[in-house]
Design a protein around this motif. Structure first.
Motif, PDB file in Angstrom:
ATOM      1  N   TYR A   5       0.830  -1.206   0.000  1.00 36.29           N
ATOM      2  CA  TYR A   5       0.000   0.000   0.000  1.00 36.29           C
ATOM      3  C   TYR A   5       0.863   1.254   0.000  1.00 36.29           C
ATOM      4  O   TYR A   5       0.626   2.181  -0.783  1.00 36.29           O
ATOM      5  CB  TYR A   5      -0.937  -0.014   1.213  1.00 36.29           C
ATOM      6  CG  TYR A   5      -1.562   1.329   1.501  1.00 36.29           C
ATOM      7  CD1 TYR A   5      -2.549   1.845   0.677  1.00 36.29           C
ATOM      8  CD2 TYR A   5      -1.154   2.094   2.594  1.00 36.29           C
ATOM      9  CE1 TYR A   5      -3.118   3.080   0.926  1.00 36.29           C
ATOM     10  CE2 TYR A   5      -1.718   3.319   2.854  1.00 36.29           C
ATOM     11  CZ  TYR A   5      -2.694   3.816   2.015  1.00 36.29           C
ATOM     12  OH  TYR A   5      -3.253   5.042   2.255  1.00 36.29           O
ATOM     13  N   THR A   9       1.030   3.713  -3.181  1.00 33.33           N
ATOM     14  CA  THR A   9       0.519   5.055  -2.911  1.00 33.33           C
ATOM     15  C   THR A   9       1.571   6.118  -3.204  1.00 33.33           C
ATOM     16  O   THR A   9       1.260   7.156  -3.800  1.00 33.33           O
ATOM     17  CB  THR A   9       0.021   5.162  -1.455  1.00 33.33           C
ATOM     18  OG1 THR A   9      -1.004   4.184  -1.254  1.00 33.33           O
ATOM     19  CG2 THR A   9      -0.540   6.536  -1.149  1.00 33.33           C
ATOM     20  N   THR A  12       1.779   6.509  -6.894  1.00 33.42           N
ATOM     21  CA  THR A  12       0.590   7.216  -7.379  1.00 33.42           C
ATOM     22  C   THR A  12       0.675   8.705  -7.062  1.00 33.42           C
ATOM     23  O   THR A  12       0.328   9.546  -7.898  1.00 33.42           O
ATOM     24  CB  THR A  12      -0.687   6.601  -6.774  1.00 33.42           C
ATOM     25  OG1 THR A  12      -0.699   5.195  -7.069  1.00 33.42           O
ATOM     26  CG2 THR A  12      -1.935   7.236  -7.342  1.00 33.42           C
ATOM     27  N   ASN A  16       0.883  11.561 -10.066  1.00 38.35           N
ATOM     28  CA  ASN A  16      -0.141  12.592 -10.184  1.00 38.35           C
ATOM     29  C   ASN A  16       0.399  13.983  -9.896  1.00 38.35           C
ATOM     30  O   ASN A  16      -0.046  14.960 -10.503  1.00 38.35           O
ATOM     31  CB  ASN A  16      -1.336  12.256  -9.296  1.00 38.35           C
ATOM     32  CG  ASN A  16      -2.204  11.209  -9.944  1.00 38.35           C
ATOM     33  OD1 ASN A  16      -2.969  11.510 -10.858  1.00 38.35           O
ATOM     34  ND2 ASN A  16      -2.075   9.967  -9.509  1.00 38.35           N
ATOM     35  N   GLY A  54      -5.876  15.018  -5.625  1.00 39.43           N
ATOM     36  CA  GLY A  54      -5.791  13.570  -5.417  1.00 39.43           C
ATOM     37  C   GLY A  54      -4.471  13.179  -4.782  1.00 39.43           C
ATOM     38  O   GLY A  54      -4.428  12.386  -3.834  1.00 39.43           O
ATOM     39  N   LEU A  58      -3.898  11.551  -1.006  1.00 40.54           N
ATOM     40  CA  LEU A  58      -3.154  10.311  -0.762  1.00 40.54           C
ATOM     41  C   LEU A  58      -2.013  10.535   0.217  1.00 40.54           C
ATOM     42  O   LEU A  58      -1.721   9.673   1.048  1.00 40.54           O
ATOM     43  CB  LEU A  58      -2.626   9.747  -2.084  1.00 40.54           C
ATOM     44  CG  LEU A  58      -3.689   9.265  -3.069  1.00 40.54           C
ATOM     45  CD1 LEU A  58      -3.030   8.785  -4.350  1.00 40.54           C
ATOM     46  CD2 LEU A  58      -4.559   8.186  -2.459  1.00 40.54           C
ATOM     47  N   GLY A  69      -7.658   9.413   2.162  1.00 44.11           N
ATOM     48  CA  GLY A  69      -6.946   8.661   1.135  1.00 44.11           C
ATOM     49  C   GLY A  69      -7.861   7.814   0.290  1.00 44.11           C
ATOM     50  O   GLY A  69      -7.698   7.728  -0.933  1.00 44.11           O
ATOM     51  N   ALA A  73      -8.258   8.424  -3.647  1.00 43.48           N
ATOM     52  CA  ALA A  73      -8.034   7.343  -4.611  1.00 43.48           C
ATOM     53  C   ALA A  73      -9.290   7.120  -5.456  1.00 43.48           C
ATOM     54  O   ALA A  73      -9.205   6.936  -6.672  1.00 43.48           O
ATOM     55  CB  ALA A  73      -7.625   6.062  -3.897  1.00 43.48           C
ATOM     56  N   ALA A 106      -4.275   4.355  -9.567  1.00 46.03           N
ATOM     57  CA  ALA A 106      -5.315   4.834  -8.654  1.00 46.03           C
ATOM     58  C   ALA A 106      -6.182   3.675  -8.162  1.00 46.03           C
ATOM     59  O   ALA A 106      -6.517   3.603  -6.972  1.00 46.03           O
ATOM     60  CB  ALA A 106      -6.180   5.889  -9.343  1.00 46.03           C
ATOM     61  N   THR A 109      -4.234   1.623  -5.648  1.00 45.86           N
ATOM     62  CA  THR A 109      -4.176   2.349  -4.378  1.00 45.86           C
ATOM     63  C   THR A 109      -5.506   2.232  -3.638  1.00 45.86           C
ATOM     64  O   THR A 109      -5.535   1.976  -2.426  1.00 45.86           O
ATOM     65  CB  THR A 109      -3.828   3.830  -4.611  1.00 45.86           C
ATOM     66  OG1 THR A 109      -2.566   3.907  -5.285  1.00 45.86           O
ATOM     67  CG2 THR A 109      -3.744   4.598  -3.307  1.00 45.86           C
ATOM     68  N   LEU A 110      -6.598   2.400  -4.363  1.00 48.57           N
ATOM     69  CA  LEU A 110      -7.920   2.292  -3.748  1.00 48.57           C
ATOM     70  C   LEU A 110      -8.156   0.885  -3.201  1.00 48.57           C
ATOM     71  O   LEU A 110      -8.626   0.726  -2.065  1.00 48.57           O
ATOM     72  CB  LEU A 110      -9.012   2.656  -4.755  1.00 48.57           C
ATOM     73  CG  LEU A 110     -10.452   2.581  -4.267  1.00 48.57           C
ATOM     74  CD1 LEU A 110     -10.679   3.523  -3.086  1.00 48.57           C
ATOM     75  CD2 LEU A 110     -11.406   2.909  -5.408  1.00 48.57           C
ATOM     76  N   ALA A 113      -6.004   0.426  -0.143  1.00 47.78           N
ATOM     77  CA  ALA A 113      -6.460   1.270   0.967  1.00 47.78           C
ATOM     78  C   ALA A 113      -7.711   0.705   1.629  1.00 47.78           C
ATOM     79  O   ALA A 113      -7.864   0.794   2.850  1.00 47.78           O
ATOM     80  CB  ALA A 113      -6.720   2.682   0.482  1.00 47.78           C
TER      81      ALA A 113
END
Length: 117
Positions: A5, A9, A12, A16, A54, A58, A69, A73, A106, A109-110, A113
């Protein structure tokens, strides 16, 4: 699982943040892509702010605010689904790998998470 994670993250966030800076600076490849998709150049700053928000969300998650977070995500997933739709509508299939990669980051990450203890 937590290590995965954190690593995903961070990647990501970096991706971004870089994309947001490119939007803010109106780097040539961003302007060219916007033109190909038929998006007004005036949208670039707004798109950059959405990516930056975003990434910031995160980062807050890594600093101890997990619900922000998850929301960040999720927002990035929706953003990049929209980017893919824009590419399909404009029939710019050759460049779909870029928003697809951002969407994959993304989504990963989601997923990670939401599976944290």
């Amino acid at each position: 699982m937590f290590t995965a994670y954190v690593v995903v993250t961070i990647v990501t966030i970096a991706a971004n943040a870089w994309a947001a800076l490119a939007d803010f600076a109106k780097v040539q490849f961003v302007v060219d892509n916007s033109d190909q998709l038929g998006l007004p150049r005036t949208w670039l700053s707004t798109l950059g702010w959405l990516k930056a928000a975003g990434a910031a969300g995160l980062l807050l998650a890594l600093l101890g605010v997990p619900y922000i977070g998850v929301a960040a995500a999720g927002g990035l997933v929706l953003f990049f689904v929209g980017a893919l739709v824009a590419h399909v509508r404009a029939r710019v299939f050759g460049k779909m790998i870029i928003p697809g990669a951002f969407l994959a980051l993304a989504a990963a990450t989601l997923a990670l998470a939401t599976n944290l203890p």
